[in-house]
Design a protein around this motif. Structure first.
Motif, PDB file in Angstrom:
ATOM      1  N   ARG A 111      -3.653 -20.399  -6.956  1.00  0.00           N
ATOM      2  CA  ARG A 111      -2.378 -19.768  -6.666  1.00  0.00           C
ATOM      3  C   ARG A 111      -2.188 -19.792  -5.153  1.00  0.00           C
ATOM      4  O   ARG A 111      -3.066 -19.340  -4.421  1.00  0.00           O
ATOM      5  CB  ARG A 111      -2.426 -18.329  -7.178  1.00  0.00           C
ATOM      6  CG  ARG A 111      -1.091 -17.698  -7.307  1.00  0.00           C
ATOM      7  CD  ARG A 111      -1.257 -16.291  -7.785  1.00  0.00           C
ATOM      8  NE  ARG A 111      -2.044 -15.550  -6.817  1.00  0.00           N
ATOM      9  CZ  ARG A 111      -2.810 -14.512  -7.129  1.00  0.00           C
ATOM     10  NH1 ARG A 111      -2.910 -14.112  -8.367  1.00  0.00           N
ATOM     11  NH2 ARG A 111      -3.486 -13.882  -6.199  1.00  0.00           N
ATOM     12  N   LEU A 112      -1.096 -20.348  -4.706  1.00  0.00           N
ATOM     13  CA  LEU A 112      -0.876 -20.493  -3.263  1.00  0.00           C
ATOM     14  C   LEU A 112      -2.138 -21.032  -2.589  1.00  0.00           C
ATOM     15  O   LEU A 112      -2.593 -20.529  -1.562  1.00  0.00           O
ATOM     16  CB  LEU A 112      -0.446 -19.150  -2.645  1.00  0.00           C
ATOM     17  CG  LEU A 112       0.977 -18.687  -3.009  1.00  0.00           C
ATOM     18  CD1 LEU A 112       1.199 -17.232  -2.657  1.00  0.00           C
ATOM     19  CD2 LEU A 112       2.014 -19.550  -2.307  1.00  0.00           C
ATOM     20  N   ALA A 157      -5.377  -8.364  -0.135  1.00  0.00           N
ATOM     21  CA  ALA A 157      -3.931  -8.204  -0.334  1.00  0.00           C
ATOM     22  C   ALA A 157      -3.662  -7.143  -1.384  1.00  0.00           C
ATOM     23  O   ALA A 157      -4.549  -6.807  -2.171  1.00  0.00           O
ATOM     24  CB  ALA A 157      -3.330  -9.528  -0.811  1.00  0.00           C
ATOM     25  N   THR A 159      -0.492  -6.600  -4.349  1.00  0.00           N
ATOM     26  CA  THR A 159       0.697  -7.203  -4.946  1.00  0.00           C
ATOM     27  C   THR A 159       1.606  -6.084  -5.437  1.00  0.00           C
ATOM     28  O   THR A 159       1.155  -5.210  -6.187  1.00  0.00           O
ATOM     29  CB  THR A 159       0.315  -8.115  -6.124  1.00  0.00           C
ATOM     30  OG1 THR A 159      -0.561  -9.130  -5.644  1.00  0.00           O
ATOM     31  CG2 THR A 159       1.548  -8.754  -6.752  1.00  0.00           C
ATOM     32  N   GLU A 183       6.068 -18.823  -0.722  1.00  0.00           N
ATOM     33  CA  GLU A 183       6.516 -18.367  -2.039  1.00  0.00           C
ATOM     34  C   GLU A 183       6.132 -19.378  -3.085  1.00  0.00           C
ATOM     35  O   GLU A 183       5.973 -20.581  -2.806  1.00  0.00           O
ATOM     36  CB  GLU A 183       8.017 -18.080  -2.048  1.00  0.00           C
ATOM     37  CG  GLU A 183       8.901 -19.210  -1.557  1.00  0.00           C
ATOM     38  CD  GLU A 183      10.375 -18.797  -1.573  1.00  0.00           C
ATOM     39  OE1 GLU A 183      10.882 -18.429  -0.487  1.00  0.00           O
ATOM     40  OE2 GLU A 183      11.000 -18.848  -2.643  1.00  0.00           O
ATOM     41  N   ARG A 187       6.672 -15.194  -6.863  1.00  0.00           N
ATOM     42  CA  ARG A 187       5.735 -14.515  -5.949  1.00  0.00           C
ATOM     43  C   ARG A 187       6.128 -14.822  -4.506  1.00  0.00           C
ATOM     44  O   ARG A 187       6.261 -15.983  -4.125  1.00  0.00           O
ATOM     45  CB  ARG A 187       4.302 -15.002  -6.222  1.00  0.00           C
ATOM     46  CG  ARG A 187       3.249 -14.426  -5.266  1.00  0.00           C
ATOM     47  CD  ARG A 187       1.874 -14.999  -5.566  1.00  0.00           C
ATOM     48  NE  ARG A 187       1.434 -14.648  -6.905  1.00  0.00           N
ATOM     49  CZ  ARG A 187       0.754 -13.538  -7.203  1.00  0.00           C
ATOM     50  NH1 ARG A 187       0.402 -12.696  -6.249  1.00  0.00           N
ATOM     51  NH2 ARG A 187       0.417 -13.289  -8.452  1.00  0.00           N
ATOM     52  N   TYR A 188       6.336 -13.788  -3.723  1.00  0.00           N
ATOM     53  CA  TYR A 188       6.731 -13.932  -2.314  1.00  0.00           C
ATOM     54  C   TYR A 188       5.635 -13.329  -1.454  1.00  0.00           C
ATOM     55  O   TYR A 188       5.292 -12.151  -1.617  1.00  0.00           O
ATOM     56  CB  TYR A 188       8.075 -13.235  -2.056  1.00  0.00           C
ATOM     57  CG  TYR A 188       9.180 -13.868  -2.867  1.00  0.00           C
ATOM     58  CD1 TYR A 188       9.978 -14.861  -2.321  1.00  0.00           C
ATOM     59  CD2 TYR A 188       9.383 -13.504  -4.205  1.00  0.00           C
ATOM     60  CE1 TYR A 188      10.975 -15.470  -3.076  1.00  0.00           C
ATOM     61  CE2 TYR A 188      10.374 -14.104  -4.970  1.00  0.00           C
ATOM     62  CZ  TYR A 188      11.160 -15.091  -4.402  1.00  0.00           C
ATOM     63  OH  TYR A 188      12.131 -15.694  -5.159  1.00  0.00           O
ATOM     64  N   ARG A 189       5.067 -14.141  -0.571  1.00  0.00           N
ATOM     65  CA  ARG A 189       3.918 -13.694   0.235  1.00  0.00           C
ATOM     66  C   ARG A 189       4.348 -13.330   1.642  1.00  0.00           C
ATOM     67  O   ARG A 189       4.937 -14.136   2.356  1.00  0.00           O
ATOM     68  CB  ARG A 189       2.841 -14.784   0.272  1.00  0.00           C
ATOM     69  CG  ARG A 189       1.696 -14.453   1.218  1.00  0.00           C
ATOM     70  CD  ARG A 189       0.428 -15.140   0.817  1.00  0.00           C
ATOM     71  NE  ARG A 189      -0.029 -14.660  -0.495  1.00  0.00           N
ATOM     72  CZ  ARG A 189      -1.144 -15.089  -1.091  1.00  0.00           C
ATOM     73  NH1 ARG A 189      -1.901 -15.990  -0.508  1.00  0.00           N
ATOM     74  NH2 ARG A 189      -1.480 -14.614  -2.272  1.00  0.00           N
ATOM     75  N   VAL A 202      -2.066  -9.225   3.987  1.00  0.00           N
ATOM     76  CA  VAL A 202      -1.148  -9.904   3.069  1.00  0.00           C
ATOM     77  C   VAL A 202      -0.535  -8.895   2.091  1.00  0.00           C
ATOM     78  O   VAL A 202      -1.231  -8.019   1.586  1.00  0.00           O
ATOM     79  CB  VAL A 202      -1.906 -10.997   2.271  1.00  0.00           C
ATOM     80  CG1 VAL A 202      -1.012 -11.616   1.205  1.00  0.00           C
ATOM     81  CG2 VAL A 202      -2.443 -12.067   3.215  1.00  0.00           C
ATOM     82  N   ASP A 204       1.853  -9.438  -1.336  1.00  0.00           N
ATOM     83  CA  ASP A 204       2.622 -10.286  -2.243  1.00  0.00           C
ATOM     84  C   ASP A 204       3.625  -9.408  -2.968  1.00  0.00           C
ATOM     85  O   ASP A 204       3.285  -8.295  -3.388  1.00  0.00           O
ATOM     86  CB  ASP A 204       1.703 -10.943  -3.287  1.00  0.00           C
ATOM     87  CG  ASP A 204       0.993 -12.187  -2.753  1.00  0.00           C
ATOM     88  OD1 ASP A 204       1.213 -12.558  -1.586  1.00  0.00           O
ATOM     89  OD2 ASP A 204       0.216 -12.782  -3.523  1.00  0.00           O
TER      90      ASP A 204
END
Ligand code: ZN
Length: 316
Positions: A111-112, A157, A159, A183, A187-189, A202, A204
């Motif tokens: 993921r990312l 992080a 979320t 992103e 999901r926007y980081r 971080v 998310d």
């Protein structure tokens, strides 16, 4: 005054049985119990703090465990996942370790561009272990059940799940000094400007307009705390939030730090906590977490408080 966050200070969640909670975070995740105290606002309940060797800001996960607490619901308006950093190349070790303890963990697709292991604690709280190349200035616990080379480095992080991305993003960008860095899907980081790969830098946001609203009780995050290096900065931050029309509390003395609290527009309770005085404020570093510590104003009631608290056995 330009107030900028230097990352997450701690995450606080609600648990059920304190023994099951301690067994999981100490034995399965290999963290250190850095403070055994009570909920200052409700002293018949423990407040357990887990972290690295010294309980550095950015490594701290804390719990209010209430035996028999009603189950919460993970959902919108909450911090729905807490992610910890582990060294790159350690995910395979963690898979085997958790399997040997009968703890289910899944390894979703990257993921990312991060390798992630997802699991739940005994109360259903969603935890992730994320492989990170950065070895920031934390001090992994070497006295626990996890070899130091694989040990958790700190909080990577949180979320947040939100119905409305824009309002929460507005506060993260504007008042809290984060910026959108990546992103993927919904999901926007967001990162802090400094040390984007460092501990606790971080956030998310999962934008999900149809998610059921979360219910804060056992197995859910109560609040997320960000760091202020000192109290003057905390006061600046408080004044800036007040100036922006945010409803912020007075400064509260939590012994190991001072705190202010407010909500982001999606409903997640946030805190700004000072880096000091720290967890060796009332007991030596070598003995953190071994005895029940109380703030001075509760000390006269120690016998009564100790009698009311459930049994909790922690092996050294
Ligand atoms: Zn807190």
């Amino acid at each position: 005054m330009d107030v900028r966050p230097s990352g997450i200070h701690h995450v606080t969640a609600i648990a059920g049985d304190p023994q099951a909670n301690a067994d999981f975070y100490l034995n399965a995740l290999g963290m250190r119990l850095v403070k055994k105290t009570v909920n200052f606002d409700s002293p018949d309940t423990y407040h357990l703090y887990y972290g690295d060797r010294a309980g550095n800001p950015g490594t701290i996960m804390t719990f209010f465990p209430w035996p028999g607490a009603p189950k919460g619901r993970i959902g919108a308006g909450q911090a729905t996942t807490t992610s910890f950093s582990v060294p790159e190349g350690s995910i395979g070790w963690w898979q085997q370790h958790l399997a040997s303890l009968g703890i289910a963990a899944t390894r979703p697709a990257e993921r990312l561009e991060e390798d992630v292991l997802s699991l739940r604690d005994p109360d259903g709280l969603v935890i992730e272990l994320v492989a990170s190349a950065d070895f920031h200035d934390t001090d992994p616990w070497d006295g626990g059940r996890v070899p130091t080379e694989h040990a958790i480095r700190g909080i990577r992080a949180v979320t947040l799940t939100e119905h409305d991305l824009e309002r929460t993003a507005g506060m993260l960008n504007g008042k809290l000094g984060f910026r959108l860095a990546a992103e993927e899907g919904n999901r926007y980081r967001f990162h802090t400007d400094e040390a984007a790969a460092g501990v606790g830098t971080v956030v998310d946001v999962i934008a999900d307009p149809t998610a059921a609203r979360g219910l804060v009780a056992s197995g859910t995050v109560h609040h997320v705390a960000y760091r202020a290096p000192d109290q003057p900065t905390q006061v600046d931050w408080q004044q800036k939030l007040i100036g922006d029309g945010v409803n912020v509390t007075e400064i509260r003395d939590r012994s190991y730090f001072t705190s202010i609290y407010f909500r982001e527009p999606g409903g997640v309770l946030l805190e700004i906590a000072t880096d000091g005085p720290g967890f060796d404020y009332d007991e030596p570093l070598l003995k953190l977490g071994r005895s029940l510590k109380l703030p001075p104003w509760l000390e006269p009631n120690r016998a009564q408080i100790e009698n009311a608290l459930p049994q909790l056995k922690v092996e050294e």
